[in-house]
Design a protein around this motif. Sequence first.
Motif, mmCIF file in Angstrom:
data_model
loop_
_atom_site.group_PDB
_atom_site.id
_atom_site.type_symbol
_atom_site.label_atom_id
_atom_site.label_comp_id
_atom_site.label_asym_id
_atom_site.label_seq_id
_atom_site.Cartn_x
_atom_site.Cartn_y
_atom_site.Cartn_z
ATOM 1 N N GLN A 139 9.008 -19.736 12.794
ATOM 2 C CA GLN A 139 8.533 -19.060 11.537
ATOM 3 C C GLN A 139 7.383 -18.310 11.762
ATOM 4 O OE1 GLN A 139 9.790 -19.774 8.698
ATOM 5 N NE2 GLN A 139 8.263 -18.575 7.705
ATOM 6 N N THR A 153 8.506 -14.821 12.879
ATOM 7 C CA THR A 153 9.191 -14.391 11.615
ATOM 8 C C THR A 153 7.895 -13.647 10.751
ATOM 9 O OG1 THR A 153 10.875 -15.879 11.749
ATOM 10 C CG2 THR A 153 10.987 -14.281 9.891
ATOM 11 N N ALA A 154 7.169 -14.493 10.584
ATOM 12 C CA ALA A 154 5.712 -14.151 9.559
ATOM 13 C C ALA A 154 5.156 -12.813 10.246
ATOM 14 C CB ALA A 154 4.993 -15.324 9.613
ATOM 15 N N LYS A 155 4.895 -12.830 11.819
ATOM 16 C CA LYS A 155 4.161 -11.836 12.376
ATOM 17 C C LYS A 155 5.013 -10.519 12.430
ATOM 18 C CE LYS A 155 1.672 -11.226 16.372
ATOM 19 N NZ LYS A 155 1.279 -11.588 18.177
ATOM 20 N N ASN A 156 6.692 -10.395 12.541
ATOM 21 C CA ASN A 156 7.291 -9.298 12.332
ATOM 22 C C ASN A 156 7.165 -8.840 11.035
ATOM 23 O OD1 ASN A 156 8.170 -9.689 14.906
ATOM 24 N ND2 ASN A 156 10.218 -10.822 14.638
ATOM 25 N N ILE A 157 7.328 -9.758 9.904
ATOM 26 C CA ILE A 157 7.379 -9.072 8.572
ATOM 27 C C ILE A 157 5.812 -8.292 8.368
ATOM 28 C CG2 ILE A 157 7.245 -9.968 6.137
ATOM 29 C CD1 ILE A 157 9.038 -11.983 6.713
ATOM 30 N N HIS A 158 4.729 -9.289 8.815
ATOM 31 C CA HIS A 158 3.551 -8.417 8.466
ATOM 32 C C HIS A 158 3.360 -7.257 9.399
ATOM 33 C CE1 HIS A 158 -0.935 -8.391 8.201
ATOM 34 N NE2 HIS A 158 -0.862 -8.009 9.297
ATOM 35 N N ASN A 159 3.802 -7.105 10.568
ATOM 36 C CA ASN A 159 3.647 -5.790 11.132
ATOM 37 C C ASN A 159 4.466 -4.770 10.513
ATOM 38 O OD1 ASN A 159 2.273 -6.662 13.212
ATOM 39 N ND2 ASN A 159 3.796 -7.144 14.752
ATOM 40 N N LYS A 160 5.732 -5.054 10.027
ATOM 41 C CA LYS A 160 6.398 -3.934 9.307
ATOM 42 C C LYS A 160 5.626 -3.607 8.045
ATOM 43 C CE LYS A 160 10.405 -3.150 6.521
ATOM 44 N NZ LYS A 160 9.462 -2.321 5.512
ATOM 45 N N TYR A 161 5.072 -4.362 7.490
ATOM 46 C CA TYR A 161 4.142 -3.822 6.105
ATOM 47 C C TYR A 161 2.983 -3.312 6.600
ATOM 48 C CZ TYR A 161 6.978 -6.073 2.712
ATOM 49 O OH TYR A 161 8.348 -6.466 1.705
#
Length: 514
Positions: free
Chosen positions: A263, A266-274
């Motif tokens: 989790q 996943t959260a880090k990847n989502i944050h990096n994308k944004y």
Amino acid sequence: MAKGRLTNVDTRGSPSPSQPIPMDETAPIDESISHTISLISDKKISPSDLRCLAQALAQADEEFYTFNKASFASLSNEEKKEILLSSNYTEGWSKFRTSFFGQYAEELSKLSELSVEDRKKAIVYLFSASRNIAKAINNKFIDPLSLSNNIVLHSYGGSRLASQLFTAVQPAGSYKTMLNLIAQLATDTPKFPLGHIAVAFDNQQIVGRDYRVTLGATQPVSVVTTLIVFAESINHNMQQIPVPTSLNLTTQQQKLTQAFKTQCITAKNIHNKYRTDWIKARLTIAVKESDKSGLDDCAASIKAKTYESGLEYDRVPRMKSSCTITDMENLMMNPNSYDTVIKVLTTITEMSEASDPNRKWITVYCDGQPYNLASKVIDSHELCSTCGASGKNLKCKNLPDHVTRPLFDKIVLRPGAGHMEMNIVRAFFGLFFDVLVKPVAILLGFTTPRALDFCKKALDNHKSWQIMQIIYVSLSDEVIHQFVKFAAGRNIQISDENFTKWINEPRTDNGNTP
Ligand SMILES: [Zn+2]
């Protein structure tokens, strides 16, 4: 409790003016009738003669008023339920129109001369009047439609006063009649829908006001617990398989730790994308502004008509949910104590088991105090499957042969995202107010001590969010502008990769690279 009341109340019988109303042509008038009519219109009939005529008409219409308490009480429960569920506005109106009095009332209100819309409205009032007149003629008259309306009203509000006000002007039977009827008919156990579901509960407060100062006065408050169920359109049968929770931590710890790590990634990847998208967008804006007016001319940037702020203060657009949302009956209690929270959790467990005994867990959303109480109850309360005792620190636990298990092990408790967001914003404002938020708040007009205090407590989540976004945008732009100037002087390509490289370079206090 919900069990005591009629469930699955069908509202098909509610008056709906949009239903088609049959309007047959006026039948040709018989000669003797037209003679009577001419006698009446020429006032050749005395009021006492008219009274006799009315009596005769009432006798002819007797069937219309015979639905009395005695006849209703003698019916079987099945028949009562059938009458209540099938009582139908259109049918009731058609029946009324065939009665003498119905035809009289129809002519009296000149229905045929009204426009279609007005006629629909008039019929609703006329039909309502007809039921009240039936009640005036036969004191024991009960209208099935009014009675079922009253049951629906009572099941939603649970208010005795509301029901009594309703029955005061409608032939819905007395409050006691309704309660007795509900007790007779409520044989089904209330249950949740089938499939993959989540439940949310909250307390609905209606706060009264007392204008006098009295000793030991308390605020008059009426609180009910509302229950909402979300059912997924696709059932993955996930709730048939046990999930790791805080209650089975020892056996599931490895699994939980792994799930947490996944989790986090996943959260880090989502944050990096944004973050990357955000940096790209701000870089584009900064470059445009530097082409137009130069980055140092802030005043020109602000005045520019095509200023691209990138701020999105609007409400989050409402997504179409894939869930079916069901509003369950309210529970008449305030979930602010251990006792009442236990009752709410027990009801949820029972209603879940009633619809699907194989459901191993169910997500329950709640916030604030109910959440705190519920999480403690779930962690501490046990059930003995040998003697059936339940509660905290069970005495029989040490006896041989007594097997205990967590009482609410089927409930997976989660806080609502909205409350989580509000608490995060409040924590941010509380922590960073003096160093970061306060100077911005003053610029935005929160100047008096009271206004600043209001801002610091983040009492208005929408305003607090806007302030946070303003801080976020202005801080980003301050750094982005530095980078654009830096890159222009050194012929470095402006891109998010180069920005990240530049910002991560070690530098001295005055911003220069050593
Ligand atoms: Zn026991």
